[in-house]
Write an enzyme that holds these catalytic residues in place. Structure first.
Site, short mmCIF file in Angstrom:
data_model
loop_
_atom_site.label_atom_id
_atom_site.label_comp_id
_atom_site.label_asym_id
_atom_site.label_seq_id
_atom_site.Cartn_x
_atom_site.Cartn_y
_atom_site.Cartn_z
N ASN A 13 0.88 -1.17 0.00
CA ASN A 13 0.00 0.00 0.00
C ASN A 13 0.92 1.23 0.00
O ASN A 13 1.46 1.60 1.03
CB ASN A 13 -0.89 -0.04 1.25
CG ASN A 13 -1.82 1.15 1.33
OD1 ASN A 13 -1.86 1.99 0.42
ND2 ASN A 13 -2.58 1.25 2.40
N LYS A 15 0.17 4.22 -0.39
CA LYS A 15 -0.50 5.40 0.18
C LYS A 15 -0.19 6.64 -0.67
O LYS A 15 -0.06 6.52 -1.88
CB LYS A 15 -0.09 5.57 1.64
CG LYS A 15 -0.33 4.29 2.45
CD LYS A 15 -0.22 4.46 3.93
CE LYS A 15 -0.48 3.13 4.61
NZ LYS A 15 -0.46 3.19 6.06
N HIS A 98 -9.82 0.84 4.55
CA HIS A 98 -8.58 1.11 5.27
C HIS A 98 -8.86 2.09 6.41
O HIS A 98 -9.65 3.02 6.24
CB HIS A 98 -7.52 1.67 4.33
CG HIS A 98 -6.16 1.68 4.96
ND1 HIS A 98 -5.78 2.65 5.86
CD2 HIS A 98 -5.12 0.83 4.86
CE1 HIS A 98 -4.55 2.38 6.28
NE2 HIS A 98 -4.13 1.28 5.68
N GLU A 100 -7.29 4.52 7.56
CA GLU A 100 -7.03 5.93 7.25
C GLU A 100 -8.22 6.54 6.50
O GLU A 100 -8.58 7.69 6.71
CB GLU A 100 -5.72 6.06 6.44
CG GLU A 100 -4.51 5.84 7.35
CD GLU A 100 -3.28 5.30 6.66
OE1 GLU A 100 -3.20 5.34 5.42
OE2 GLU A 100 -2.39 4.80 7.39
N GLU A 170 -5.97 -5.17 10.25
CA GLU A 170 -5.00 -4.11 10.51
C GLU A 170 -5.34 -3.38 11.81
O GLU A 170 -6.18 -2.46 11.80
CB GLU A 170 -5.00 -3.11 9.35
CG GLU A 170 -4.61 -3.71 8.03
CD GLU A 170 -3.90 -2.68 7.15
OE1 GLU A 170 -2.81 -2.97 6.69
OE2 GLU A 170 -4.44 -1.58 6.96
N GLY A 176 1.83 2.08 10.80
CA GLY A 176 2.78 3.18 10.66
C GLY A 176 3.41 3.61 11.97
O GLY A 176 4.05 4.65 12.04
N SER A 216 2.84 -2.36 10.43
CA SER A 216 4.28 -2.39 10.71
C SER A 216 4.92 -3.76 10.44
O SER A 216 5.85 -4.16 11.12
CB SER A 216 4.57 -1.94 12.15
OG SER A 216 4.13 -0.61 12.34
N GLY A 237 2.62 -1.22 4.37
CA GLY A 237 2.71 0.21 4.11
C GLY A 237 4.17 0.64 4.07
O GLY A 237 4.84 0.50 3.04
P1 PGA Z 1 2.31 0.06 7.78
O1 PGA Z 1 0.92 0.30 7.01
O2 PGA Z 1 2.94 -1.17 7.20
O3 PGA Z 1 3.10 1.31 7.52
O4 PGA Z 1 1.99 -0.09 9.24
C1 PGA Z 1 0.08 -0.78 6.73
C2 PGA Z 1 -1.19 -0.27 6.10
O5 PGA Z 1 -1.65 0.81 6.49
O6 PGA Z 1 -1.78 -0.90 5.20
#
Ligand code: PGA
Length: 254
Positions: A13, A15, A98, A100, A170, A176, A216, A237
């Protein structure tokens, strides 16, 4: 079906991080390492980078994915893209739900369900994200929350359509932040999700559904997370922006 029979799936992803040039360079760097691997790989790019990504992916097995679509067929929705546009860009997967998007862009359970319907009607595949916040976890409401998210999104989705749905667990507190859910924590919730799917659609379908972990995941922790029975892959991500990290995760699938 045993875990070994579910094809592992690693999705990046990206983003809102890369320009077209950066997208092409990143794909060029990971492409050779994604050839002849045991897992399916998809890269979710911003819609504006779809054409660049598609060109960079030409001839490879890596799938193009997008990070969002609108549920309406067409019309006065400034700034949005439709399922037909996503299809036209040759995306195969759409990430939906997601955290976000749920937190910042008004993607409520109801909106996610409408988008899921539109994507399935359009013949595309979905990575449906669910996950709890830190306070929900601390209050012991993780499973209840995830059940509600799944129930809302999947009501009206047929067993046949479920072949095109991948679920991503998630935990919001792990996205993140560098804080990963422990393999046991992640495995437990992914197992719960499989149980919920089994309740909705029966054991056979649940055993065949792919469930990813995201939050993460990186080159160091991927192997342990991916070895959990109910974790069939990852939604990546931050680590997807670093070619060597991403390839370590792809290789961790075995
Ligand atoms: P991350 O994001 O690996 O940076 O934690 C994962 C995601 O939001 O899909």
């Amino acid at each position: 079906m045993r875990k070994e029979l579910r094809k592992p799936f690693i999705a990046a992803n990206y983003k809102m991080n890369l320009t077209r040039g950066e997208t092409a360079a990143l794909i060029k760097a990971i492409r050779p390492g994604c050839a002849f691997v045991a897992c399916e790989v998809a890269l979710a790019v911003p819609a504006i980078n779809a054409e660049t990504a598609l060109k960079a992916l030409k001839g490879s097995e890596i799938q193009l994915a997008l990070q969002n679509v609108h549920f309406a067929e067409k019309g006065a929705y400034t700034g949005e893209i439709s399922v037909a546009m996503a299809k036209d860009s040759e995306a195969t997967y759409i990430i939906l739900g997601h955290s976000e998007r749920r937190e910042m862009f008004g993607d409520t359970d109801e909106v996610v369900a409408k988008k899921l319907r539109a994507v399935l009607d359009g013949g595309l595949k979905v990575v449906l994200c669910v996950g709890e916040s830190l306070s929900q976890r601390e209050e012991g409401k993780t499973l209840e929350h995830i059940f509600a998210q799944l129930k809302s999104a999947l009501s009206g989705v047929t067993a046949k359509e479920m072949e095109r749905v991948v679920i991503a667990y998630e935990p919001i507190w792990a996205i993140g932040t560098g804080k990963t859910a422990s393999p046991e924590q992640a495995g437990e919730v992914c197992g719960f999700i499989r149980g919920v799917i089994s309740g909705f659609y029966g054991d056979i379908l649940a055993e065949g559904t792919r469930i990813l972990y995201g939050g993460s995941m990186n080159g160091q922790n991927a192997q342990e997370l991916l070895s959990q029975y109910d974790i069939d892959g990852g939604l990546i991500g931050s680590a997807s922006l670093k070619p060597e990290e991403f390839l370590k995760i792809v290789k961790a699938v075995g």
